[in-house]
Design a protein around this motif. Structure first.
Motif, PDB file in Angstrom:
ATOM      1  N   ASP A 406       0.846  -1.203   0.000  1.00  0.00           N
ATOM      2  CA  ASP A 406       0.000   0.000   0.000  1.00  0.00           C
ATOM      3  C   ASP A 406       0.885   1.258   0.000  1.00  0.00           C
ATOM      4  OD1 ASP A 406      -1.749   2.024   0.511  1.00  0.00           O
ATOM      5  OD2 ASP A 406      -2.531   1.246   2.388  1.00  0.00           O
ATOM      6  N   GLU A 407       1.937   1.216   0.817  1.00  0.00           N
ATOM      7  CA  GLU A 407       2.865   2.352   0.924  1.00  0.00           C
ATOM      8  C   GLU A 407       3.481   2.683  -0.443  1.00  0.00           C
ATOM      9  OE1 GLU A 407       6.341   1.177   3.125  1.00  0.00           O
ATOM     10  OE2 GLU A 407       6.721   3.216   3.830  1.00  0.00           O
ATOM     11  N   ALA A 408       3.846   1.634  -1.191  1.00  0.00           N
ATOM     12  CA  ALA A 408       4.531   1.853  -2.470  1.00  0.00           C
ATOM     13  C   ALA A 408       3.564   2.146  -3.611  1.00  0.00           C
ATOM     14  CB  ALA A 408       5.376   0.626  -2.814  1.00  0.00           C
ATOM     15  N   LEU A 409       2.392   1.492  -3.595  1.00  0.00           N
ATOM     16  CA  LEU A 409       1.500   1.608  -4.761  1.00  0.00           C
ATOM     17  C   LEU A 409       0.237   2.421  -4.491  1.00  0.00           C
ATOM     18  CD1 LEU A 409       1.602  -2.066  -6.147  1.00  0.00           C
ATOM     19  CD2 LEU A 409       2.928  -0.097  -6.910  1.00  0.00           C
ATOM     20  N   GLY A 410      -0.030   2.696  -3.205  1.00  0.00           N
ATOM     21  CA  GLY A 410      -1.241   3.447  -2.877  1.00  0.00           C
ATOM     22  C   GLY A 410      -2.512   2.654  -3.127  1.00  0.00           C
ATOM     23  N   VAL A 411      -2.438   1.326  -2.996  1.00  0.00           N
ATOM     24  CA  VAL A 411      -3.650   0.505  -3.162  1.00  0.00           C
ATOM     25  C   VAL A 411      -3.893  -0.297  -1.886  1.00  0.00           C
ATOM     26  CG1 VAL A 411      -3.547   0.171  -5.654  1.00  0.00           C
ATOM     27  CG2 VAL A 411      -2.299  -1.382  -4.171  1.00  0.00           C
ATOM     28  N   ARG A 412      -5.158  -0.553  -1.600  1.00  0.00           N
ATOM     29  CA  ARG A 412      -5.476  -1.344  -0.418  1.00  0.00           C
ATOM     30  C   ARG A 412      -5.284  -2.822  -0.749  1.00  0.00           C
ATOM     31  NH1 ARG A 412      -8.596  -0.894   4.379  1.00  0.00           N
ATOM     32  NH2 ARG A 412      -9.458  -2.920   4.934  1.00  0.00           N
ATOM     33  N   VAL A 413      -4.544  -3.509   0.084  1.00  0.00           N
ATOM     34  CA  VAL A 413      -4.313  -4.940  -0.130  1.00  0.00           C
ATOM     35  C   VAL A 413      -5.125  -5.697   0.916  1.00  0.00           C
ATOM     36  CG1 VAL A 413      -2.570  -6.742  -0.331  1.00  0.00           C
ATOM     37  CG2 VAL A 413      -1.974  -4.379  -0.886  1.00  0.00           C
ATOM     38  N   GLU A 414      -5.879  -6.691   0.454  1.00  0.00           N
ATOM     39  CA  GLU A 414      -6.799  -7.401   1.349  1.00  0.00           C
ATOM     40  C   GLU A 414      -6.191  -8.695   1.859  1.00  0.00           C
ATOM     41  OE1 GLU A 414      -9.776  -6.276   2.094  1.00  0.00           O
ATOM     42  OE2 GLU A 414     -10.644  -5.237   0.373  1.00  0.00           O
ATOM     43  N   HIS A 415      -6.551  -9.059   3.064  1.00  0.00           N
ATOM     44  CA  HIS A 415      -6.289 -10.426   3.516  1.00  0.00           C
ATOM     45  C   HIS A 415      -7.188 -11.338   2.667  1.00  0.00           C
ATOM     46  CE1 HIS A 415      -6.281 -14.000   6.044  1.00  0.00           C
ATOM     47  NE2 HIS A 415      -5.199 -13.515   6.624  1.00  0.00           N
ATOM     48  N   PRO A 416      -6.711 -12.539   2.272  1.00  0.00           N
ATOM     49  CA  PRO A 416      -7.552 -13.379   1.397  1.00  0.00           C
ATOM     50  C   PRO A 416      -8.937 -13.661   1.979  1.00  0.00           C
ATOM     51  CG  PRO A 416      -5.569 -14.566   2.135  1.00  0.00           C
ATOM     52  CD  PRO A 416      -5.399 -13.133   2.498  1.00  0.00           C
ATOM     53  N   ILE A 417      -9.017 -13.805   3.312  1.00  0.00           N
ATOM     54  CA  ILE A 417     -10.335 -14.078   3.911  1.00  0.00           C
ATOM     55  C   ILE A 417     -11.250 -12.859   3.767  1.00  0.00           C
ATOM     56  CG2 ILE A 417     -11.517 -14.403   6.131  1.00  0.00           C
ATOM     57  CD1 ILE A 417     -10.470 -17.017   5.305  1.00  0.00           C
ATOM     58  N   SER A 418     -10.668 -11.668   3.822  1.00  0.00           N
ATOM     59  CA  SER A 418     -11.485 -10.459   3.658  1.00  0.00           C
ATOM     60  C   SER A 418     -12.023 -10.392   2.234  1.00  0.00           C
ATOM     61  CB  SER A 418     -10.652  -9.206   3.951  1.00  0.00           C
ATOM     62  OG  SER A 418     -10.157  -9.263   5.261  1.00  0.00           O
ATOM     63  N   LEU A 419     -11.157 -10.753   1.281  1.00  0.00           N
ATOM     64  CA  LEU A 419     -11.596 -10.744  -0.116  1.00  0.00           C
ATOM     65  C   LEU A 419     -12.668 -11.812  -0.341  1.00  0.00           C
ATOM     66  CD1 LEU A 419     -11.153  -9.386  -2.808  1.00  0.00           C
ATOM     67  CD2 LEU A 419      -9.237 -10.924  -3.246  1.00  0.00           C
ATOM     68  N   VAL A 420     -12.474 -12.968   0.257  1.00  0.00           N
ATOM     69  CA  VAL A 420     -13.466 -14.049   0.140  1.00  0.00           C
ATOM     70  C   VAL A 420     -14.805 -13.577   0.710  1.00  0.00           C
ATOM     71  CG1 VAL A 420     -14.098 -16.327   1.079  1.00  0.00           C
ATOM     72  CG2 VAL A 420     -11.832 -15.973   0.089  1.00  0.00           C
ATOM     73  N   ARG A 421     -14.751 -12.934   1.865  1.00  0.00           N
ATOM     74  CA  ARG A 421     -15.998 -12.449   2.491  1.00  0.00           C
ATOM     75  C   ARG A 421     -16.729 -11.490   1.550  1.00  0.00           C
ATOM     76  NH1 ARG A 421     -17.870  -7.620   3.828  1.00  0.00           N
ATOM     77  NH2 ARG A 421     -15.896  -6.917   4.714  1.00  0.00           N
ATOM     78  N   LYS A 422     -15.964 -10.582   0.943  1.00  0.00           N
ATOM     79  CA  LYS A 422     -16.598  -9.613   0.033  1.00  0.00           C
ATOM     80  C   LYS A 422     -17.153 -10.317  -1.204  1.00  0.00           C
ATOM     81  CE  LYS A 422     -14.026  -5.502   1.268  1.00  0.00           C
ATOM     82  NZ  LYS A 422     -12.898  -4.652   0.947  1.00  0.00           N
ATOM     83  N   LEU A 423     -16.342 -11.209  -1.773  1.00  0.00           N
ATOM     84  CA  LEU A 423     -16.785 -11.893  -2.994  1.00  0.00           C
ATOM     85  C   LEU A 423     -18.012 -12.759  -2.731  1.00  0.00           C
ATOM     86  CD1 LEU A 423     -13.290 -12.881  -4.478  1.00  0.00           C
ATOM     87  CD2 LEU A 423     -14.851 -11.152  -5.368  1.00  0.00           C
ATOM     88  N   MET A 424     -18.126 -13.279  -1.512  1.00  0.00           N
ATOM     89  CA  MET A 424     -19.300 -14.090  -1.172  1.00  0.00           C
ATOM     90  C   MET A 424     -20.520 -13.219  -0.874  1.00  0.00           C
ATOM     91  SD  MET A 424     -17.606 -16.989   1.316  1.00  0.00           S
ATOM     92  CE  MET A 424     -19.125 -17.894   1.637  1.00  0.00           C
ATOM     93  N   GLY A 425     -20.302 -11.898  -0.810  1.00  0.00           N
ATOM     94  CA  GLY A 425     -21.422 -10.983  -0.546  1.00  0.00           C
ATOM     95  C   GLY A 425     -21.880 -11.014   0.902  1.00  0.00           C
ATOM     96  N   LEU A 426     -20.979 -11.375   1.828  1.00  0.00           N
ATOM     97  CA  LEU A 426     -21.349 -11.420   3.250  1.00  0.00           C
ATOM     98  C   LEU A 426     -21.036 -10.081   3.901  1.00  0.00           C
ATOM     99  CD1 LEU A 426     -19.712 -14.882   4.081  1.00  0.00           C
ATOM    100  CD2 LEU A 426     -22.165 -14.434   3.790  1.00  0.00           C
ATOM    101  N   GLU A 427     -21.839  -9.693   4.877  1.00  0.00           N
ATOM    102  CA  GLU A 427     -21.591  -8.452   5.624  1.00  0.00           C
ATOM    103  C   GLU A 427     -21.136  -8.810   7.029  1.00  0.00           C
ATOM    104  OE1 GLU A 427     -21.700  -5.412   4.533  1.00  0.00           O
ATOM    105  OE2 GLU A 427     -22.538  -5.871   2.559  1.00  0.00           O
ATOM    106  N   THR A 428     -20.173  -8.044   7.561  1.00  0.00           N
ATOM    107  CA  THR A 428     -19.823  -8.240   8.977  1.00  0.00           C
ATOM    108  C   THR A 428     -20.858  -7.492   9.810  1.00  0.00           C
ATOM    109  OG1 THR A 428     -18.293  -6.400   8.746  1.00  0.00           O
ATOM    110  CG2 THR A 428     -17.344  -8.584   8.764  1.00  0.00           C
ATOM    111  N   GLN A 429     -21.327  -8.125  10.860  1.00  0.00           N
ATOM    112  CA  GLN A 429     -22.347  -7.502  11.722  1.00  0.00           C
ATOM    113  C   GLN A 429     -21.850  -7.410  13.150  1.00  0.00           C
ATOM    114  OE1 GLN A 429     -24.883  -5.941  10.920  1.00  0.00           O
ATOM    115  NE2 GLN A 429     -25.219  -6.591   8.808  1.00  0.00           N
TER     116      GLN A 429
END
Ligand code: SF4
Ligand code: SF4
Ligand code: SF4
Length: 435
Positions: A406-429
């Motif tokens: 992120d420091e070098a490229l200015g992009v947010r890098v996700e933990h794979p589980i976070s990406l999986v959660r988003k791709l599965m369309g799940l919300e944290t509650q």
């Protein structure tokens, strides 16, 4: 001559024995040279030996120490080395470096500022809980390098003013966990305890929330172990074996209770997972540490294992326009369990490209002012490789490497589980806004 890396061996702290062992290993590495491009330690070692007409034994103690200081403990040379135990050469370069740091610490050879930096970086629970509570004030400071206040901190505490440091969560993970409404699970598939370690507890509660959300969606019951602290890695990496062992013993008591109750332990930061799996059994040998190590898993590793056991378990399939770049963190590779974060993403039908290069942070090494320049060089080389892929969806297990990208490229890098959660369309509650 001893080839021991066993901290309970009486010779472990004998400097003369250590120097002899450094000479033996340096000679073997000089003959092999395979690890020439992993870090600065090996080229430095080869140059020193070459400059002495191939006489490894002529290296001075300060030259040996310079090689030790350039090692940031990524463990990749151990992963690649063909001469590790049980080979008769019993070569374990990273553990020899740890031994050299431990000997130095017992002899109080470091200067005062270095010792101040050690204390600041190792009191992760005290610093983490304070900084998290003051996150509104602290985050603008840690996330803005090269400011006056960062230079002042560098002067006093030795933490580099040039680096983007991980910021702190608005709530602690354990707070979120207790406040959430757990999903009702009629027929639990398995039961785990999430050992948050300081990263998830204070800095990245979102990752812990994502693990909980994805696991509960798969009927895996989640809980938190009571009374655990930082795994102690910063003490170990600085060579403070006494503090590390004290912390490891305390955690092992708590984690073993959890295991005895039939739950597995999930550790999301690869450095911490490596410490629990590989270092605890060496520094606190015995059945307890072995049992805890055998029941400790990276979150993706655990999920992939569950899916292998139960073929009916599925995360579904998703469409993603671009390839995901997956950063293979060194301490994930060192666990020798394969790249399960990548495998998990593939199970969703996502195309994944692996980039394997060290970020040069490795615990806290890259944040020390004396190491910042080398570390930044490594982080930029990693970022360049990622940038060349052209993909903007980047995932990686290590929160520190992710911060460096992120420091070098200015992009947010996700933990794979976070990406999986988003791709599965799940919300944290409840949602963790701004974490
Ligand atoms: S650590 Fe092993 S593989 Fe690397 S240079 Fe030394 S002997 Fe060769
Ligand atoms: S552990 Fe990593 S940094 Fe240390 S010597 Fe091996 S490759 Fe280099
Ligand atoms: S190694 Fe893990 S538990 Fe230990 S200080 Fe680092 S993040 Fe915290």
């Amino acid at each position: 001559m001893t080839t021991t890396y066993d901290p309970s061996d009486p010779k472990y702290y004998e400097e003369s024995d250590l120097r002899e062992e450094l000479g033996r290993v340096f000679e073997l590495c000089h003959g092999c040279r395979m690890c020439f491009n992993y870090c600065d330690s090996f080229p430095m070692l080869f140059n020193f030996v070459d400059s002495k007409d191939q006489q490894h034994a002529d290296l001075t103690p300060s030259e040996q120490d310079a090689v030790v200081d350039a090692c940031f403990g990524c463990k990749i040379c151990y992963v690649k080395c063909p001469y590790i135990p049980p080979h008769e050469w019993a070569l374990d370069f990273p553990r020899l470096m740890l031994r050299a740091k431990a000997v130095r610490t017992t002899q109080h050879q470091s200067d005062i500022r270095s010792r101040v930096t050690d204390q600041v970086l190792a009191h992760t629970d005290a610093v983490g809980s304070l900084n998290q509570a003051l996150s509104a004030v602290v985050n603008p400071i840690v996330s803005r390098p090269n400011t006056g206040i960062r230079r002042a901190i560098e002067k006093v505490a030795g933490v580099s003013s040039q680096r983007l440091l991980p910021s702190y969560g608005k709530v602690r993970f354990s707070r979120w966990f207790k406040d959430r409404l757990p999903r009702f699970i009629a027929s639990p598939r398995a039961s785990v305890s999430i050992f948050p370690t300081c990263f998830i507890e204070y800095m990245a509660p979102q990752i812990g929330a994502d693990v909980t959300t994805v696991y509960e969606s798969q009927d895996i019951v989640c809980s938190l172990p009571e009374g655990v602290k930082c795994c102690g890695a910063p003490w170990l990496h600085q060579g403070n074996v006494a503090e590390f062992t004290r912390q490891a013993r305390a955690n092992l008591e708590r984690l073993d209770e959890v295991v005895q109750q039939g739950r597995d332990i999930i550790v999301s930061q690869p450095t911490c997972a490596y410490v629990v799996k590989r270092d605890y059994p060496i520094y606190v040998p015995g059945e307890q540490a072995e049992r805890v190590a055998a029941h400790t898993f990276d979150p993706s590793e655990y999920l992939v294992n569950q899916m292998r056991k139960d073929r009916s378990m599925t995360l579904g399939k998703v469409e993603l326009d671009e390839e995901v770049v997956f950063h293979a963190a060194c301490h994930t590779q060192a666990q020798n369990t394969g790249l399960k974060g990548r495998d998990l993403l593939k199970k969703l039908g996502v195309k994944v490209r692996v980039v394997s290069k060290c970020s040069g942070i490795d615990g806290t090494w890259g944040y020390r002012s004396e190491n910042a320049a080398s570390s930044l060089r490594m982080s930029s080389a990693l970022a360049d490789q990622i940038a060349k892929t052209g993909s903007t969806t980047i995932a990686g297990d290590c929160h520190l490497a992710n911060t460096a990208i992120d420091e070098a490229l200015g992009v947010r890098v996700e933990h794979p589980i976070s990406l999986v959660r988003k791709l599965m369309g799940l919300e944290t509650q409840p949602p963790l806004k701004g974490n």
